[in-house]
Design an enzyme around this catalytic site. Structure first.
Site, PDB file in Angstrom:
ATOM      1  N   ARG A 256       0.874  -1.157   0.031  1.00  0.00           N
ATOM      2  CA  ARG A 256       0.104  -0.102  -0.010  1.00  0.00           C
ATOM      3  C   ARG A 256       0.978   1.402   0.126  1.00  0.00           C
ATOM      4  O   ARG A 256       1.853   1.309   0.798  1.00  0.00           O
ATOM      5  CB  ARG A 256      -0.866   0.189   1.274  1.00  0.00           C
ATOM      6  CG  ARG A 256      -1.659   1.351   1.442  1.00  0.00           C
ATOM      7  CD  ARG A 256      -2.462   1.235   2.691  1.00  0.00           C
ATOM      8  NE  ARG A 256      -3.157   2.491   2.996  1.00  0.00           N
ATOM      9  CZ  ARG A 256      -2.871   3.696   3.806  1.00  0.00           C
ATOM     10  NH1 ARG A 256      -1.664   3.672   4.122  1.00  0.00           N
ATOM     11  NH2 ARG A 256      -3.677   4.588   4.037  1.00  0.00           N
TER      12      ARG A 256
ATOM     13  N   ASP B 295       1.301   4.694   0.659  1.00  0.00           N
ATOM     14  CA  ASP B 295       0.804   5.522   1.519  1.00  0.00           C
ATOM     15  C   ASP B 295       1.108   6.949   0.957  1.00  0.00           C
ATOM     16  O   ASP B 295       1.956   7.446   0.615  1.00  0.00           O
ATOM     17  CB  ASP B 295       1.574   5.515   2.785  1.00  0.00           C
ATOM     18  CG  ASP B 295       0.866   6.656   4.016  1.00  0.00           C
ATOM     19  OD1 ASP B 295      -0.129   6.323   4.408  1.00  0.00           O
ATOM     20  OD2 ASP B 295       1.599   7.535   4.460  1.00  0.00           O
TER      21      ASP B 295
ATOM     22  N   GLU C  21      -2.910   5.014  -2.054  1.00  0.00           N
ATOM     23  CA  GLU C  21      -3.740   5.854  -1.002  1.00  0.00           C
ATOM     24  C   GLU C  21      -3.847   7.374  -1.643  1.00  0.00           C
ATOM     25  O   GLU C  21      -2.832   8.056  -1.338  1.00  0.00           O
ATOM     26  CB  GLU C  21      -3.276   5.512   0.476  1.00  0.00           C
ATOM     27  CG  GLU C  21      -4.125   6.164   1.268  1.00  0.00           C
ATOM     28  CD  GLU C  21      -3.688   7.153   2.393  1.00  0.00           C
ATOM     29  OE1 GLU C  21      -4.391   7.381   3.347  1.00  0.00           O
ATOM     30  OE2 GLU C  21      -2.454   7.610   2.497  1.00  0.00           O
TER      31      GLU C  21
END
Ligand code: GLC
Length: 549
Positions: free
Chosen positions: A199, A201, A243
């Site tokens: 992921r 960020d 994200e």
């Protein structure tokens, strides 16, 4: 192995610190998490996403990383992480770790080196520096409750450094290719250990340019494309999840032409699901879905209801935000930055029907669902804990000491277990719900199992339907093999729905949980009656009604 595995996944988001404490020191750890993998597997989860577990001063719960290539001593050792990855893979569960690309902790050796290095040197240029704090006036402040500026003064460097989040989290300078190289090395380290996805960020903020908002810049997209190329060069069947808390068109850009991130969170949809529910009107949902552009075939939306952060309202208008605060966060203590720091169950006043409705939408709208740990049993929050810690409390395993999370003395726990009469561990825990067939836990398992039997949910197209009653949300999901009809009542009262299904005339709806056959679809609008917050899933099947099911 299917390279598009993430399209069929059900992801569970957990925090090592909060899941299970195997050593009795009051802090969850990797052996504890590994010991609880059976629970995750039984839920039907196929991918486990962990919050940052790296060495860190923990001023932003680990998103302030001091060493990318190791494990915080409280959580275990690198060997234990490897054992965890192996154990997850043995259960066909993939693992998704965090790659915090935008910033480090100010304790990271890169920053310590930078502040001591001469201005203009490669080492100094790992971060973004300025002699004044007035550069980039167009850039908004994200952590508006704590930060007054995106610049902080460093007395050692005798310059200001740039930070989009807390002032102890200096932003890396991705305009410096040496920084991108260094981050790619970190990426390789974890992928070499067998991690299936990362992921990314806070990706919108990687590069900076004068006169811009410093969000979603073409230079940032170029960096992401480079990371993706490096990933594809060496690894297969891995996934990058962006994200990017941005407007629909700007989020769409993080898929590129299928050459940036494989997945991106659908930030615009999430708050609008909550808004539509309170307004008892589907418009907020249909409007945002209509504004969601098509994405490349190899890409997928990541859908979620709640996560470890506040329910963000950043991408809403002032009016919409006011509405959300009024209806979901009457107590100012529930508000943080531009959002609401609450879990799913308390947001809907513990109304089981609303929890089920939201989950049924989560699992049937186009994308891959992500379930936040504890929401599958209806855990509550503690709005008095500060920052976002109130939604990261220990997992409630049983009615025993510390909710079964740890043998430590209650005062030693990294955070108190929820113990109020409604959501406390005596009332809400895994052990009790395992024993009750009608529990939210069992219901969630059945929902996930049903979704997993039909690829159309992860892969199919979406066609919105518009019954004249706007309290009803209806849509078709379709692929080459299947057509599924979803009909949801967003209101607290019984509702009729007359749905135009002419295109499906002759097909027979079969309710997917109970396998009940409904009357065949004809040329007139299809009429259904929906109980409060009901959400029905129908498979539309060919053939004479009496041969079906
Ligand atoms: C991301 C994380 C959040 C963190 C922030 C700064 O938005 O989700 O928890 O505080 O990045 O690192």
């Amino acid at each position: 192995m299917d390279p598009l595995w993430y399209k069929d996944a059900v992801i569970y988001q957990a925090h090592v610190r909060s899941f299970f404490d195997s050593t009795g020191d009051g802090i969850g750890d990797f052996p504890g998490l590994t010991a609880r993998l059976d629970y995750v597997q039984d839920l039907g989860i196929t991918c486990l996403w962990l919050l940052p577990f790296f060495p860190s001063p923990l001023k932003d719960d680990g998103y302030d990383i001091a060493d990318y290539l190791n494990v915080h001593a409280s959580y275990g050792t690198l060997e234990q992480v490897k054992a965890f990855i192996r154990a997850a893979h043995d259960r066909q569960i993939r693992v998704l770790f965090e790659l915090v690309v935008n910033h480090t902790s100010d304790q990271h050796p890169w920053f310590q080196r930078a502040r001591h290095a001469p201005p203009g040197s490669l080492e100094r240029a790992f971060y973004v520096w300025s002699d004044t704090d007035t550069r980039f006036p167009e850039t908004r402040i994200i952590f508006s409750d704590t930060e007054e500026s995106n610049w902080a003064w460093d007395p050692v460097a005798q310059q200001f450094y740039w930070h989009r989040f807390f002032s102890h989290q200096p932003d890396l300078n991705h305009d410096n290719p040496a920084v991108v190289d260094a981050v790619i090395e970190v990426m390789r380290f974890w992928l070499d250990l067998g991690v299936d996805g990362l992921r990314l960020d806070a990706v919108p903020y990687l590069c900076v340019r004068d006169g811009t908002s410093n969000e979603n810049l073409p230079e940032t997209h170029a960096v992401l494309k480079r990371m993706r190329r490096e990933l594809d060069r060496t690894f297969s069947h891995r996934m990058l999840l962006a994200e990017a808390n941005q407007r629909p068109a700007d989020v769409r850009a993080y898929f590129g032409d299928g050459d940036e991130c494989h997945m991106a969170f659908h930030f615009p949809l999430m708050p609008r699901m909550f808004m539509a529910l309170r307004q008892e009107d589907r418009h907020a949902i249909t409007e945002i879905l209509n504004r969601t552009a098509d994405i490349p075939d190899t890409c997928q939306w990541a859908l979620f209801l709640r996560n470890h952060d506040e329910l963000t309202l950043e991408m809403m208008t002032d009016d919409e935000r006011d509405y959300m605060y009024r209806t979901y966060a009457a107590d100012p203590q529930m508000r943080l930055n531009h959002g609401i720091r609450r879990r799913l169950a308390p947001l809907v006043d513990n109304n089981r029907r609303e929890i089920e409705l939201l989950n049924a939408l989560l699992c049937s709208l186009p994308g891959t669902p992500i379930i936040y740990y504890g929401d599958e049993i209806g855990m509550g929050d503690n709005i008095y804990l500060g920052d976002r810690n109130g939604v990261r409390t220990p997992m409630q395993w049983s009615a025993g000491k510390n909710g079964g999370f740890s043998h430590a003395e209650p005062g030693e726990l990294f955070a108190p277990v929820i113990s109020d009469p409604v959501y406390g561990y005596h009332a809400i825990n895994v052990e009790a719900q395992e024993r009750s067939p009608l529990s939210l836990l069992h219901w969630t398992r059945r929902l996930i199992a049903l979704r997993q039997r039909h690829k159309v949910f992860g892969r199919g197209s979406l066609e919105l339907l518009y019954p004249s009653n706007r309290k009803v949300l209806a849509y078709l999901r379709r692929d080459a093999d299947e057509t599924v009809l979803i009909v949801a009542n967003l209101s607290n009262s019984v509702q009729p729905a007359e749905i135009d299904l002419k295109g499906c005339a002759g097909l027979v709806p079969v309710e997917m949980h109970g396998r009940t056959r409904f009357p065949r679809i004809g040329s007139t609008p299809y009429v259904l009656t929906l109980g409060p917050y009901a959400c029905y899933w129908f498979e539309l099947l060919q053939g004479p009604a009496d041969q079906v099911a």
